[in-house]
Scaffold this motif. Sequence first.
Motif, PDB file in Angstrom:
ATOM      1  N   ASN A   1      18.312  64.216  18.956  1.00 11.61           N
ATOM      2  CA  ASN A   1      18.233  64.654  17.554  1.00 11.61           C
ATOM      3  C   ASN A   1      19.179  63.853  16.670  1.00 11.61           C
ATOM      4  O   ASN A   1      18.845  63.503  15.541  1.00 11.61           O
ATOM      5  CB  ASN A   1      18.544  66.141  17.441  1.00 11.61           C
ATOM      6  CG  ASN A   1      17.383  67.003  17.885  1.00 11.61           C
ATOM      7  OD1 ASN A   1      16.244  66.560  17.893  1.00 11.61           O
ATOM      8  ND2 ASN A   1      17.679  68.225  18.258  1.00 11.61           N
ATOM      9  N   LYS A   2      20.358  63.552  17.200  1.00  5.27           N
ATOM     10  CA  LYS A   2      21.321  62.754  16.449  1.00  5.27           C
ATOM     11  C   LYS A   2      20.772  61.353  16.198  1.00  5.27           C
ATOM     12  O   LYS A   2      20.871  60.820  15.086  1.00  5.27           O
ATOM     13  CB  LYS A   2      22.624  62.682  17.251  1.00  5.27           C
ATOM     14  CG  LYS A   2      23.750  61.991  16.562  1.00  5.27           C
ATOM     15  CD  LYS A   2      24.996  62.057  17.432  1.00  5.27           C
ATOM     16  CE  LYS A   2      26.113  61.229  16.883  1.00  5.27           C
ATOM     17  NZ  LYS A   2      27.273  61.216  17.768  1.00  5.27           N
TER      18      LYS A   2
ATOM     19  N   GLN B   1      18.039  61.482  13.506  1.00  5.28           N
ATOM     20  CA  GLN B   1      18.609  61.587  12.159  1.00  5.28           C
ATOM     21  C   GLN B   1      19.161  60.241  11.690  1.00  5.28           C
ATOM     22  O   GLN B   1      19.018  59.870  10.518  1.00  5.28           O
ATOM     23  CB  GLN B   1      19.695  62.649  12.127  1.00  5.28           C
ATOM     24  CG  GLN B   1      19.162  64.053  12.233  1.00  5.28           C
ATOM     25  CD  GLN B   1      20.263  65.098  12.266  1.00  5.28           C
ATOM     26  OE1 GLN B   1      21.442  64.762  12.361  1.00  5.28           O
ATOM     27  NE2 GLN B   1      19.884  66.363  12.189  1.00  5.28           N
ATOM     28  N   THR B   2      19.772  59.498  12.603  1.00  8.62           N
ATOM     29  CA  THR B   2      20.292  58.180  12.249  1.00  8.62           C
ATOM     30  C   THR B   2      19.155  57.248  11.843  1.00  8.62           C
ATOM     31  O   THR B   2      19.246  56.527  10.842  1.00  8.62           O
ATOM     32  CB  THR B   2      21.069  57.580  13.442  1.00  8.62           C
ATOM     33  OG1 THR B   2      22.099  58.495  13.826  1.00  8.62           O
ATOM     34  CG2 THR B   2      21.690  56.250  13.079  1.00  8.62           C
TER      35      THR B   2
ATOM     36  N   ASP C   1      16.172  58.123  10.765  1.00  2.64           N
ATOM     37  CA  ASP C   1      15.612  58.595   9.491  1.00  2.64           C
ATOM     38  C   ASP C   1      16.449  58.113   8.310  1.00  2.64           C
ATOM     39  O   ASP C   1      15.889  57.705   7.280  1.00  2.64           O
ATOM     40  CB  ASP C   1      15.539  60.123   9.474  1.00  2.64           C
ATOM     41  CG  ASP C   1      14.351  60.665  10.249  1.00  2.64           C
ATOM     42  OD1 ASP C   1      13.437  59.879  10.563  1.00  2.64           O
ATOM     43  OD2 ASP C   1      14.361  61.884  10.543  1.00  2.64           O
TER      44      ASP C   1
END
Length: 119
Positions: free
Chosen positions: A64-65, A68-69, A71
């Motif tokens: 997930n991290k 997000q990066t 994105d």
Amino acid sequence: MSNLARKVQEQQRTEQTVRDERQVKIKKSWLTPGEKIIGVVFAGVVCFGAAHLLNNQAKIYDVNKEIQTVDAKVKEQQKVNSDLQVQVSELSTYERIYEKAKQMGLILNENNVKVVQQK
């Protein structure tokens, strides 16, 4: 009391204590050995499951991290692309092209102009 009476009394006391000592108290465990083994195996499975669950949660957090990066990078690149698109539209105006052509010494000849259409 005579010595004989004392000896008899002492002998009776020692016999009673010997009888008491000989009586072995049988401890009854509330769990049988089979139940203990099953309990240990169950505890091991629970611990393994908990460790596996935590490991999976850590992997999900990392993914997930990373998402997000990526994105954030995509949004930043889209912003750069839109800014560049605005620059292209500003720099490709007819008036600007005509001014640049005049600066380079070109003149407008109406007989030599051809129109190109975009598809």
